[in-house]
Design a protein around this motif. Structure first.
Motif, PDB file in Angstrom:
ATOM      1  N   ILE A 130       1.950  -7.116 -10.124  1.00  0.00           N
ATOM      2  CA  ILE A 130       0.932  -6.110 -10.470  1.00  0.00           C
ATOM      3  C   ILE A 130       1.506  -4.694 -10.300  1.00  0.00           C
ATOM      4  O   ILE A 130       1.298  -3.821 -11.140  1.00  0.00           O
ATOM      5  CB  ILE A 130      -0.340  -6.351  -9.627  1.00  0.00           C
ATOM      6  N   ALA A 131       2.256  -4.493  -9.226  1.00  0.00           N
ATOM      7  CA  ALA A 131       2.871  -3.171  -9.006  1.00  0.00           C
ATOM      8  C   ALA A 131       3.911  -2.882 -10.086  1.00  0.00           C
ATOM      9  O   ALA A 131       3.943  -1.794 -10.670  1.00  0.00           O
ATOM     10  CB  ALA A 131       3.496  -3.127  -7.616  1.00  0.00           C
ATOM     11  N   GLU A 132       4.754  -3.901 -10.360  1.00  0.00           N
ATOM     12  CA  GLU A 132       5.819  -3.696 -11.368  1.00  0.00           C
ATOM     13  C   GLU A 132       5.239  -3.360 -12.737  1.00  0.00           C
ATOM     14  O   GLU A 132       5.862  -2.646 -13.523  1.00  0.00           O
ATOM     15  CB  GLU A 132       6.682  -4.963 -11.475  1.00  0.00           C
ATOM     16  N   GLU A 133       4.082  -3.871 -13.014  1.00  0.00           N
ATOM     17  CA  GLU A 133       3.468  -3.599 -14.319  1.00  0.00           C
ATOM     18  C   GLU A 133       2.553  -2.380 -14.276  1.00  0.00           C
ATOM     19  O   GLU A 133       1.558  -2.296 -14.994  1.00  0.00           O
ATOM     20  CB  GLU A 133       2.725  -4.846 -14.810  1.00  0.00           C
ATOM     21  N   GLY A 134       2.879  -1.442 -13.403  1.00  0.00           N
ATOM     22  CA  GLY A 134       2.163  -0.162 -13.371  1.00  0.00           C
ATOM     23  C   GLY A 134       0.773  -0.277 -12.785  1.00  0.00           C
ATOM     24  O   GLY A 134      -0.151   0.398 -13.205  1.00  0.00           O
ATOM     25  N   TYR A 135       0.624  -1.149 -11.796  1.00  0.00           N
ATOM     26  CA  TYR A 135      -0.653  -1.335 -11.097  1.00  0.00           C
ATOM     27  C   TYR A 135      -1.747  -1.802 -12.051  1.00  0.00           C
ATOM     28  O   TYR A 135      -2.822  -1.219 -12.165  1.00  0.00           O
ATOM     29  CB  TYR A 135      -1.030  -0.079 -10.275  1.00  0.00           C
ATOM     30  N   LYS A 136      -1.383  -2.878 -12.691  1.00  0.00           N
ATOM     31  CA  LYS A 136      -2.307  -3.541 -13.621  1.00  0.00           C
ATOM     32  C   LYS A 136      -3.616  -3.891 -12.901  1.00  0.00           C
ATOM     33  O   LYS A 136      -3.602  -4.375 -11.770  1.00  0.00           O
ATOM     34  CB  LYS A 136      -1.629  -4.824 -14.096  1.00  0.00           C
ATOM     35  N   GLY A 137      -4.719  -3.629 -13.584  1.00  0.00           N
ATOM     36  CA  GLY A 137      -6.012  -3.956 -12.995  1.00  0.00           C
ATOM     37  C   GLY A 137      -6.607  -2.818 -12.175  1.00  0.00           C
ATOM     38  O   GLY A 137      -7.702  -2.960 -11.644  1.00  0.00           O
TER      39      GLY A 137
ATOM     40  N   ILE B 247       0.854  -1.211   0.000  1.00  0.00           N
ATOM     41  CA  ILE B 247       0.000   0.000   0.000  1.00  0.00           C
ATOM     42  C   ILE B 247       0.884   1.254   0.000  1.00  0.00           C
ATOM     43  O   ILE B 247       0.634   2.218  -0.737  1.00  0.00           O
ATOM     44  CB  ILE B 247      -0.946  -0.010   1.238  1.00  0.00           C
ATOM     45  N   THR B 248       1.931   1.228   0.808  1.00  0.00           N
ATOM     46  CA  THR B 248       2.817   2.402   0.895  1.00  0.00           C
ATOM     47  C   THR B 248       3.473   2.671  -0.453  1.00  0.00           C
ATOM     48  O   THR B 248       3.513   3.822  -0.917  1.00  0.00           O
ATOM     49  CB  THR B 248       3.895   2.160   1.982  1.00  0.00           C
ATOM     50  N   GLU B 249       3.969   1.600  -1.100  1.00  0.00           N
ATOM     51  CA  GLU B 249       4.609   1.787  -2.415  1.00  0.00           C
ATOM     52  C   GLU B 249       3.586   2.272  -3.431  1.00  0.00           C
ATOM     53  O   GLU B 249       3.899   3.079  -4.315  1.00  0.00           O
ATOM     54  CB  GLU B 249       5.250   0.479  -2.894  1.00  0.00           C
ATOM     55  N   CYS B 250       2.363   1.800  -3.322  1.00  0.00           N
ATOM     56  CA  CYS B 250       1.309   2.212  -4.257  1.00  0.00           C
ATOM     57  C   CYS B 250       1.002   3.703  -4.095  1.00  0.00           C
ATOM     58  O   CYS B 250       0.913   4.452  -5.079  1.00  0.00           O
ATOM     59  CB  CYS B 250       0.060   1.355  -4.001  1.00  0.00           C
ATOM     60  N   ILE B 251       0.885   4.139  -2.854  1.00  0.00           N
ATOM     61  CA  ILE B 251       0.617   5.567  -2.615  1.00  0.00           C
ATOM     62  C   ILE B 251       1.817   6.395  -3.083  1.00  0.00           C
ATOM     63  O   ILE B 251       1.656   7.458  -3.717  1.00  0.00           O
ATOM     64  CB  ILE B 251       0.284   5.816  -1.115  1.00  0.00           C
ATOM     65  N   ALA B 252       3.030   5.904  -2.823  1.00  0.00           N
ATOM     66  CA  ALA B 252       4.234   6.627  -3.278  1.00  0.00           C
ATOM     67  C   ALA B 252       4.213   6.755  -4.804  1.00  0.00           C
ATOM     68  O   ALA B 252       4.526   7.818  -5.354  1.00  0.00           O
ATOM     69  CB  ALA B 252       5.491   5.885  -2.822  1.00  0.00           C
ATOM     70  N   HIS B 253       3.829   5.699  -5.466  1.00  0.00           N
ATOM     71  CA  HIS B 253       3.755   5.714  -6.934  1.00  0.00           C
ATOM     72  C   HIS B 253       2.745   6.782  -7.390  1.00  0.00           C
ATOM     73  O   HIS B 253       3.013   7.550  -8.321  1.00  0.00           O
ATOM     74  CB  HIS B 253       3.335   4.328  -7.434  1.00  0.00           C
ATOM     75  N   CYS B 254       1.601   6.828  -6.733  1.00  0.00           N
ATOM     76  CA  CYS B 254       0.575   7.820  -7.101  1.00  0.00           C
ATOM     77  C   CYS B 254       1.124   9.232  -6.899  1.00  0.00           C
ATOM     78  O   CYS B 254       0.930  10.113  -7.743  1.00  0.00           O
ATOM     79  CB  CYS B 254      -0.679   7.626  -6.256  1.00  0.00           C
ATOM     80  N   LEU B 255       1.815   9.437  -5.784  1.00  0.00           N
ATOM     81  CA  LEU B 255       2.340  10.782  -5.515  1.00  0.00           C
ATOM     82  C   LEU B 255       3.394  11.166  -6.551  1.00  0.00           C
ATOM     83  O   LEU B 255       3.425  12.297  -7.048  1.00  0.00           O
ATOM     84  CB  LEU B 255       2.936  10.838  -4.106  1.00  0.00           C
ATOM     85  N   GLU B 256       4.239  10.208  -6.914  1.00  0.00           N
ATOM     86  CA  GLU B 256       5.307  10.498  -7.886  1.00  0.00           C
ATOM     87  C   GLU B 256       4.752  10.789  -9.277  1.00  0.00           C
ATOM     88  O   GLU B 256       5.298  11.592 -10.017  1.00  0.00           O
ATOM     89  CB  GLU B 256       6.248   9.285  -7.996  1.00  0.00           C
ATOM     90  N   THR B 257       3.666  10.107  -9.619  1.00  0.00           N
ATOM     91  CA  THR B 257       3.160  10.227 -10.998  1.00  0.00           C
ATOM     92  C   THR B 257       2.013  11.234 -11.103  1.00  0.00           C
ATOM     93  O   THR B 257       1.419  11.375 -12.171  1.00  0.00           O
ATOM     94  CB  THR B 257       2.653   8.856 -11.502  1.00  0.00           C
ATOM     95  N   GLY B 258       1.674  11.900 -10.016  1.00  0.00           N
ATOM     96  CA  GLY B 258       0.604  12.891 -10.054  1.00  0.00           C
ATOM     97  C   GLY B 258      -0.777  12.269 -10.135  1.00  0.00           C
ATOM     98  O   GLY B 258      -1.743  12.940 -10.504  1.00  0.00           O
ATOM     99  N   CYS B 259      -0.862  11.021  -9.758  1.00  0.00           N
ATOM    100  CA  CYS B 259      -2.168  10.361  -9.790  1.00  0.00           C
ATOM    101  C   CYS B 259      -2.953  10.742  -8.530  1.00  0.00           C
ATOM    102  O   CYS B 259      -2.449  10.617  -7.419  1.00  0.00           O
ATOM    103  CB  CYS B 259      -1.928   8.854  -9.863  1.00  0.00           C
ATOM    104  N   THR B 260      -4.140  11.227  -8.708  1.00  0.00           N
ATOM    105  CA  THR B 260      -4.922  11.678  -7.555  1.00  0.00           C
ATOM    106  C   THR B 260      -5.865  10.594  -7.052  1.00  0.00           C
ATOM    107  O   THR B 260      -6.402  10.686  -5.958  1.00  0.00           O
ATOM    108  CB  THR B 260      -5.767  12.915  -7.918  1.00  0.00           C
ATOM    109  N   SER B 261      -6.090   9.614  -7.898  1.00  0.00           N
ATOM    110  CA  SER B 261      -7.068   8.605  -7.493  1.00  0.00           C
ATOM    111  C   SER B 261      -6.687   7.254  -8.090  1.00  0.00           C
ATOM    112  O   SER B 261      -6.312   7.163  -9.262  1.00  0.00           O
ATOM    113  CB  SER B 261      -8.452   9.044  -7.990  1.00  0.00           C
ATOM    114  N   ILE B 262      -6.789   6.236  -7.259  1.00  0.00           N
ATOM    115  CA  ILE B 262      -6.547   4.874  -7.754  1.00  0.00           C
ATOM    116  C   ILE B 262      -7.722   4.012  -7.309  1.00  0.00           C
ATOM    117  O   ILE B 262      -8.195   4.134  -6.176  1.00  0.00           O
ATOM    118  CB  ILE B 262      -5.190   4.312  -7.268  1.00  0.00           C
ATOM    119  N   GLU B 263      -8.180   3.192  -8.244  1.00  0.00           N
ATOM    120  CA  GLU B 263      -9.378   2.403  -7.945  1.00  0.00           C
ATOM    121  C   GLU B 263      -9.289   1.066  -8.672  1.00  0.00           C
ATOM    122  O   GLU B 263      -8.925   1.026  -9.849  1.00  0.00           O
ATOM    123  CB  GLU B 263     -10.590   3.204  -8.442  1.00  0.00           C
ATOM    124  N   ALA B 264      -9.622   0.003  -7.992  1.00  0.00           N
ATOM    125  CA  ALA B 264      -9.609  -1.319  -8.638  1.00  0.00           C
ATOM    126  C   ALA B 264     -10.690  -1.371  -9.712  1.00  0.00           C
ATOM    127  O   ALA B 264     -11.786  -0.841  -9.520  1.00  0.00           O
ATOM    128  CB  ALA B 264      -9.866  -2.399  -7.595  1.00  0.00           C
TER     129      ALA B 264
END
Ligand code: NAP
Length: 559
Positions: free
Chosen positions: A525-532, A450-467
């Motif tokens: 899934i994370a390595e592939e840019g949060y596939k899905g 979860i921490t790496e996912c949020i870090a990824h969102c912050l780095e890439t300017g993503c404001t929202s992530i949803e399955a």
């Protein structure tokens, strides 16, 4: 919304047990976010804040029941026994809290009553029963799988004139059972721990058993200085071990198949595992949870051991009248549970033969009319597991509530994220290995992801992530198929399936594919840019990653 700078956070975490504490540390200290934890209890501890019943002790071995993210924390801590008792676990979690200075960011005595997502503000609003509200971009639930206590709706409880307690909401003071007639309902892992302890001091103990259970001797013992030194100096090895096993425990499951060894060899191996004790017994053969023949061999062995322990044959019959495969319900471990029934002041009641009719002022009456006079009733009756604690948070968006979305049972992606509920992560949610594994190890994996996912969102300017809906569909199918490849769903009266709660959908909830395999799936899934997942940037550009992986690359199962 009455927002001000003080009550708006980057992230809010609900729950201050193993998961919430580590999640706070990672988001605050590694990502530099403004984070707070909202906790119902008056102190840290989660499950262990509430579970203080006599005999409450973890079934995982101490050297593996801990955080592994910090060598320093590991080396400065010392467990005293093979299995940590509830007091010692709370002491450990307080040690971690104070070492990392976490307490200042935890709000205690606050029960979350509602979590609602504002589409306009793109913020979660978290309300508590005290009437206050806090807001955050990222919401992480760390509420545990077994925190919604289940007191069965038995007619007449309100008329009972004695005291009654649920083991999962045990008072924070010692209860003196001296001179009291105690009735204990429930013979799961909790009841099996509690009965021998309660029997030590009470005048009479009556155990009301609905489903008999297998149990393996825990063989608890104090750690000596040599072993403490060994554990301290083997941090890397232990960390690598718990992170590589399918169940997160510090022991390996054997590769031997039960029927590929001779009968004599098989009995010898069962005997050795019985002497070793604890959950390790489950690891003596690879196929105990996939082959009915293998499982029956283990079941017969355990039943014969129970018979040897219990002196009264009629009582032994009731205790061994087990119709489910060994370990298909969570396998308890015990300290003198079966021997407790040899004591003159302990009675076993077979509820399959004579169910409870009602509770009256002075005890419990069975359908036959037999009455048991009691001063105290102990409900060791378990939990509305996995989904209960999440649904109790009343999570909703403008479009849906979690209660309606999960009306037919839990449905999510990786046990971590739910379509339609953006920026929400569920630590050890249904659909993750969670209760089939050693929890702190599963928790660390989730929190890190979860921490790496949020870090990824912050780095890439993503404001929202949803399955994505399709990801949840594929994952939910995979969770079911994986369980179906084992004996686990064969038990119809299991809390893994929600069968202990009237009206709860019968869906096998935990992921049985093994924590090691699950970790790989999450990492890929994370390595592939949060596939899905759908990742939405500030410019409302939707980066949708279609899910095309086949999750069933192989599977193992946990304990
Ligand atoms: P549980 O496994 O759900 O057992 C509940 C018991 O209460 C069962 O024997 C159940 O019978 C009985 N029961 C429920 N409703 C009843 C009713 N209306 N009338 C009669 N009997 C009723 O709950 P638990 O023992 O608290 O354990 C839950 C989980 O907590 C464990 O499986 C384990 O994962 C965890 N746990 C861990 C530890 C540890 O590591 N230290 C210790 C304790 C618990 P049926 O089986 O017939 O439903």
């Amino acid at each position: 919304m009455n927002k001000n700078l003080n009550n708006v956070y980057d992230a809010l975490v609900i729950g201050a047990g193993f998961s919430g504490l580590y999640q706070l540390h990672r988001l605050r200290d590694d990502l530099g976010l403004k984070v707070a934890v909202i906790e119902k209890g008056a102190d840290v501890g989660g499950t262990w804040y509430w579970n203080r019943y006599p005999g409450a002790r973890c079934d995982s071995e101490s050297q593996g029941y801990a955080y592994f993210f910090s060598r320093k924390l590991h080396e400065n801590w010392q467990w005293s026994e093979r299995y940590p008792g509830h007091n010692e676990i709370r002491k450990y979690l307080n040690y971690v809290t104070d070492s990392l200075n976490l307490r200042k960011d935890i709000f205690f005595n606050k029960t979350v009553s509602k979590c609602s997502f504002s589409e306009d503000a793109k913020l979660w609003e978290i309300q508590t029963e005290n009437g206050d509200a806090r807001y955050c971009k990222w919401l992480i639930t760390a509420v545990g799988c077994l925190s919604a206590a289940n007191v069965p709706n038995i007619q007449g409880l309100s008329r009972f004139e004695g005291q009654w307690y649920h083991t999962g909401k045990w008072p924070h003071y010692d209860i003196d059972f001296k001179g009291l007639r105690v009735g204990q309902i429930g013979t799961g892992s909790t009841g099996i721990q509690a009965a021998p302890e309660i029997a030590k001091t009470c005048e009479h103990l009556t155990v009301f058993q609905r489903t008999p259970n297998y149990s393996i001797p825990a063989r608890n013992s104090e750690w000596d200085a040599l072993y403490t030194d060994w554990v301290r100096s083997h941090y890397e090895e232990l960390k690598a071990l718990v992170r590589s096993t399918p169940n997160g425990h510090p022991f390996r499951i054997s590769n031997n198949l039960t029927m590929e060894v001779s009968e004599a060899e098989r009995q010898k191996m069962f005997e050795a595992a019985w002497s070793d004790g604890g959950l390790r017994f489950r690891g003596v053969f690879l196929d105990l949870l996939t082959s009915q023949t293998a499982n029956s061999a283990a079941a017969d062995f355990i039943k014969s051991k129970i018979r040897q322990k219990v002196t009264d044959p009629a009582t032994a019959d009731i205790l061994t009248n087990i119709d489910h495969p060994y370990a298909a319900k969570r396998p308890p471990i015990d300290t003198h549970y079966f021997e407790t029934f040899n004591k003159d002041h302990v009675t076993l009641v077979d509820l399959q033969a004579d169910p409870i009719a009602e509770i009256v002022q002075n005890g419990i009456t069975l359908e036959s009319g037999t009455h048991h006079e009691l001063d105290v009733i102990v409900f060791a009756t378990g939990y509305d597991a996995m989904t209960g604690p999440l649904l109790n948070l009343n999570i909703e968006t403008a479009k849906a509530s979690l209660k309606s979305y999960w009306g037919g049972g839990p449905r999510n992606y990786l046990g971590l994220a739910i379509p339609g509920f953006p920026n929400l992560f569920t630590i050890t949610g249904p659909g993750s290995p969670s209760v089939l594994s050693n929890m702190p190890v599963s928790i660390e994996q989730h929190v890190d992801w979860i921490t790496e996912c949020i870090a990824h969102c912050l780095e890439t300017g993503c404001t929202s992530i949803e399955a994505q809906e399709q990801s949840a569909e594929i994952w939910t199918d995979h969770v079911r198929e994986t369980a179906d490849a084992t004996l686990l769903p064969k038990v119809k009266h299991s809390w893994y399936l929600g069968a202990n709660i009237p009206g709860k959908p019968r869906v096998f909830m935990p992921y049985a594919g093994g924590l090691n395999i699950y970790r790989k799936i999450c990492d890929n899934i994370a390595e592939e840019g949060y596939k899905g997942f759908d990742l939405i940037s500030d410019k409302t550009h939707v980066i949708s990653k279609p899910l095309d992986f086949k999750p069933s690359e192989g599977f193992m199962f946990g304990v």
